[in-house]
Each structure stands twice: as structure tokens, then as C-alpha cells.
Design an enzyme around this catalytic site. Structure first.
Site: not given
Lengths: 410, 150
Positions: A126, A203, A206, A229, A367
Site C-alpha cells: 500500500h 503492515d 489487512q 478496519k 492506494c
């Protein structure tokens, strides 16, 4: 909720936003990779905080401030348990994953990465895990190397091995791709980086909302994720690192709460995590995050992962029943995301027409422009699922996409 | 209540599928590109000016139905017009697609371009309908760089 597992219809009823009609049709919310909806208990927790416990934290000697501080620090313990962090102090509250990565770039990056050093990213990243490193490299004269991916959207581990060298100071890779849904072999990525002597940032924006995550088990040095999220409010996230690593880094932003003492000659820093939490923090966001973790834990992250796997299969099958449809991103290990294109129809047009049918999907580059460039696409449409979606919504997506093809093929 | 047909009318879809003046003009006197990075749209506009008059106009690029049809119809409407006339049409068109949703267009005759009046009912699509026009404006002003709608 044990034995047979949760009653998913009742789980769905916990989300007031999902009860709405959009343009006279039931809302089919398939933009969960952008942000999740919030259950009533999270909304209530934020409201109750303002009704009952609102005060600034870590300051007042009064009762209300003490209540707010207890609530705030209590959530830090919940976060630590939720991600397998050995010590709650290792969990620094930030605005979201983007701020978390910038925090690491500005502290670890600026003190440990110099001229000639290399940062290894992946083709799936991202923008928020690309741009902070570009800014740093510009300042320090370091270089970014990129792990390529294959046409399915899987990282090329053989190429990754070749990128690692004594120059590699940091490997910063996503756990799950927001654009394609690829679950990366993150343990192996971390293990290889450590063997090469590099620090590892993951990261997890997600990943944490969709599967059980244990930061120690992964072997990361930094693990970053957002609250919004995973059913929590916007504006709250977590940056995790082992205490010794945090302690070795300089502060980032200066201000109240992050100092031990201040004089005009010299200030001294507070202990971690306060050292990295300057100013009055997002207390309502932290309280909401705590309620979200309680909510997700009660359902069970393993059950959520299994549910979403079934849902993703149902939605991908529905998409593929539409003439001219192709799934973009066909990694063996995927979570939550069905990126797709319809032949001859721009994703933006798909999104507008689907919206008229009450179906909320994302269109564009998500993104992650380098992912699109690699696949030779200007954009994709993306349906991303959460556990509160239902298999009954899959035919509604299919009908909306058939409507798109009718408009264009008439 | 806005209807999908307001946006995806037959003429717009026809121009999307078979854009007119979809061509590169090698001896263009003016050119500029417009990009809508969020959507991945990219359109280049070429102009061949004969004094103040648009002697030839064409466009190339990738985009959604709205941005491509808008470029196609724009080029058809502007050929033969003067720079000042083109600018006047552009300003009027911009006013039409950005007017308040739900209100009829009463700003004057725009001929064939009025099929884009419905775009005002879809605020997120306004930048698609104006992408080629932004590029046109940049081309006429002699700016060579890519203009962005973001």
C-alpha cells in the site's frame, strides 16, 4: 459462543449501518478492506466514555481522570493479549497504520538507516508502506529494493532471497495485500530477513481484522495495524515493537505526556509507550478499540477467518458467473479481497452502476498503484468481505454486475 | 431521483465504444494530458490551431465511459471554433456539470453537450466528465504538463 459457533444472523444484527436501504435496495457492503462497519457495542462504548468517564488521562488527581486513565491503559492490555505481545507497554497507540509506519520511519529509520543502506519492500505494498520510506531514502541516501510478484499476486521468494545482503537494514512487507488479498508468507519473510541481519516491519492493517495474529510467532520487529478496519472507530491504531527496541529509539513528536521533565535547557523523555504518545491522545478511539477487541474475541478470530474464507469463495464464484469477468489476484493463500475486472468496462463505471443496485464496492488503484502497474491495469473493482456479510449477498453482487454488463452491452 | 440513464445514455455509451477523433495529431500546435490518478484515467488532447481557430482536434488515452465519451463529444463540438468560443463553451459546460444536484440546467444552450447534464446528479463522476476539458484548457494555455483532477 461455543460448540456450533456463532449465529451469524445475530452477529450481523449487531451492526446498525447494515440495516439501511440504499436507493430503495438493501445495502450490500463490500468495501470492508477500506473500513469496517461498527457494532452497536463499540458505538455504545464511545458514547458511554463521554457520558461517564470523559477526562484527560495521566494528569488529573481527580476521580474522573483516574477512570479515563484506567480505561485507556486497560485497552493497552487487551491489545497486547489480542496480538500476543508479551508486555502491554510494547503497544504504542497511533492514529492508524499510516501513522505507525511513519513513526517507525522517523525514529528507527532516521537513526538506523544511512547512505548506501537498503530497504526491501514488496510489490504488494500500500502507498502507506512505500512513501514514508521514499521520504527517508531521499533524506538519507538509502535505496529501496522491491520483492517482485508473479501474475497471481504472490511474492517471488527466490527473488527476495537475492535482494537480501549486508546492506539490507529493513524489510517492510504487508501481511495481507489490500488490493489483491494475497496473504504473504510473512514468517518466512521475517526469518530470512533476520538471518540477513535486517529489522522487519509488518503492515498488518489487512491481517489483524481477519485472522488470529501473534506478533511473536511471526517474528516481526515492528507490527502495525489500524483500528477502523477491525470494527473500532477511525483515528486509532497500534504500533508494536519489543520493549528493548522501543527503548533504543528517540522520541518522535514532542509535547505533553511524552516527557519526564522539561526545562528550557533540556527535557528528558518519559518511558515507553508514553515517549511515543505526545499530546492528549484519541481516548475515545482507544476505548472503542477495546470494545472492538472484546467483540471480535467473543466471536473468535479463527471462526472469523473460516467464515470469511467461505464468503470469499462464494463472492468470487458469483463474480465469475458474470460474462467477461476475471478475478485479479489468484494467490493460493488469500484473505477477504476479490479484485476483478469486467472485459471492456472501466472499473469506475462498474462501481457507479453497482452502487445504484445498493452494492458498495471500491474501484480504482486501491492506494497500491505499483500493483496495478505490474498487472498492466489502470484500476480494478474490489469486493472485500467481512464476517457480517452473508452468502445470500453473493447473488446480489452477481445481479448488480449483470446489470453493469446489460448497460454496456445493450 | 436520478436515473442511471442520466449518466449512461445511449449517446454516451456509443461514444465510449466508438470514440470519434480518437487520434494522435503529429503536427499538433498545442497538446496536454489530463490524469485522474485515483481512477487510473489518462487522456491526452491534441490541437492544431490555425491562428485563433481550432483546425483539428483529437484525443488518446484510457478512461471510464464518462471520461472517454466526454472527450469524444468535446472534440466533435469544438472543431472549427475559435479559442475564445471554445473557452466560453468550456466554462458553460463546467457550470452545467457542477451545478447543484436536482436542479435543471438553465444556463443556456450547450447543444449536444447537454447529454452530460445528468452528471451533476453523480458528484463523484464530475471529474470524469471534466477530465478532457481540463486537458483542453491546459493545452490552450500552452501548459505542456499533465493536469490532474485530484
Amino acid at each position: 459462543m461455543s460448540g456450533a459457533g456463532p449465529d451469524w444472523a445475530r452477529v450481523r444484527a449487531d451492526f446498525p449501518a447494515l440495516r439501511q436501504q440504499v436507493r430503495g435496495k438493501p445495502l450490500v457492503y463490500l468495501d470492508n478492506a477500506a473500513t469496517s462497519q461498527k457494532p452497536q457495542c463499540v458505538i455504545d462504548a464511545v458514547r458511554q466514555y463521554y457520558e461517564l468517564h470523559n477526562a484527560n488521562i495521566h494528569r488529573g488527581v481527580h476521580w474522573l481522570s483516574e477512570q479515563a486513565t484506567i480505561a485507556y491503559e486497560g485497552v493497552r492490555k487487551k491489545v497486547a493479549r489480542f496480538i500476543g505481545a508479551p508486555d502491554p507497554r510494547e503497544c504504542v497507540f497511533v492514529r492508524g497504520a499510516t501513522e505507525g509506519i511513519n513513526l517507525v520511519a522517523q525514529t528507527f529509520g532516521r537513526t538506523r538507516i544511512g547512505k548506501g543502506d537498503e530497504i526491501v519492500l514488496s510489490a504488494l505494498e500500500h502507498h502507506s508502506n512505500i512513501v514514508p520510506w521514499q521520504i527517508l531514502c531521499e533524506e538519507k541516501g538509502a535505496t529501496i529494493r522491491v520483492i517482485p510478484m508473479n501474475d497471481a499476486g504472490e511474492l517471488r521468494m527466490d527473488e527476495y532471497a537475492k535482494l537480501l545482503s549486508p546492506k539490507t537494514k529493513l524489510v517492510a512487507v504487508t501481511h495481507v495485500s489490500n488490493a489483491l488479498g494475497t496473504v504473504t508468507p510473512i514468517r518466512e519473510i521475517a526469518r530470512m530477513a533476520k538471518t540477513a541481519g535486517a529489522t522487519v516491519l509488518v503492515d498488518g492493517a489487512q491481517a489483524v481484522p481477519h485472522q488470529p495474529v501473534n506478533v511473536k510467532d511471526i517474528g516481526a520487529d515492528f507490527y502495525i495495524f489500524s483500528g477502523h478496519k477491525m470494527c473500532a472507530p477511525t483515528g486509532i491504531g497500534v504500533a508494536w515493537a519489543p520493549l528493548a527496541l522501543w527503548n533504543s529509539l528517540p522520541p518522535w513528536q514532542g509535547g505533553g505526556d511524552m516527557i519526564s521533565s522539561v526545562s528550557f535547557e533540556k527535557s528528558t523523555w518519559a518511558e515507553v509507550p508514553a515517549k511515543f504518545e505526545a499530546g492528549t491522545p484519541n481516548i475515545e478511539g482507544v476505548v472503542g478499540l477495546g470494545a472492538a477487541i472484546d467483540y471480535l474475541s467473543a466471536i473468535g478470530m479463527d471462526r472469523i477467518a473460516a467464515r470469511e474464507k467461505d464468503l470469499l469463495a462464494a463472492f468470487e464464484a458469483a463474480i465469475l458467473r458474470v460474462p467477461g469477468a476475471r478475478i485479479v489476484g489468484t494467490a493460493r493463500d488469500k484473505a477477504g479481497v476479490a479484485s476483478f475486472v469486467l472485459e471492456g468496462i472501466h472499473p469506475h463505471d462498474i462501481g457507479t452502476i453497482a452502487d445504484r443496485e445498493g452494492v458498495a464496492i471500491r474501484t480504482g488503484h486501491h492506494c497500491a498503484q505499483p500493483v496495478m502497474t505490474r498487472l498492466g491495469l489502470p484500476a480494478t473493482a474490489r469486493a472485500s468481505v467481512a464476517f457480517y456479510n452473508t452468502p445470500e449477498e453473493a447473488p446480489l453482487l452477481e445481479a448488480a454486475l449483470r446489470k453493469v454488463t446489460e448497460v454496456f452491452r445493450a | 431521483m436520478s436515473d442511471l440513464n442520466d449518466l449512461y445514455g445511449d449517446v454516451i455509451l456509443e461514444h465510449y465504444k466508438r470514440p470519434r477523433t480518437f487520434k494522435l495529431i503529429p503536427d499538433a500546435t498545442h497538446k496536454a494530458a489530463g490524469a485522474n490518478p485515483l481512477c487510473g484515467d489518462h487522456i491526452q488532447v491534441f490541437l492544431k490551431m490555425d491562428g485563433e481557430k481550432i483546425a483539428d482536434i483529437g484525443f488518446m488515452g484510457n478512461g471510464c465511459a464518462i471520461s472517454r465519451a466526454a472527450a469524444s463529444i468535446m472534440t466533435q463540438e469544438l472543431i472549427g471554433k475559435t479559442r475564445a468560443e471554445a473557452e466560453a463553451v468550456r466554462a458553460k459546460y463546467q457550470a452545467m456539470v457542477t451545478r447543484e444536484a436536482g436542479k435543471p440546467w438553465e444556463g443556456g444552450d450547450l447543444g449536444k453537450l447537454e447529454i452530460f447534464a445528468g452528471v451533476a446528479e453523480f458528484p463523484v463522476r464530475v471529474k470524469c466528465a471534466t477530465l478532457a476539458w481540463h486537458a483542453l484548457e491546459a493545452a490552450l494555455k500552452g501548459k505542456g504538463e499533465t493536469v490532474s483532477t485530484e
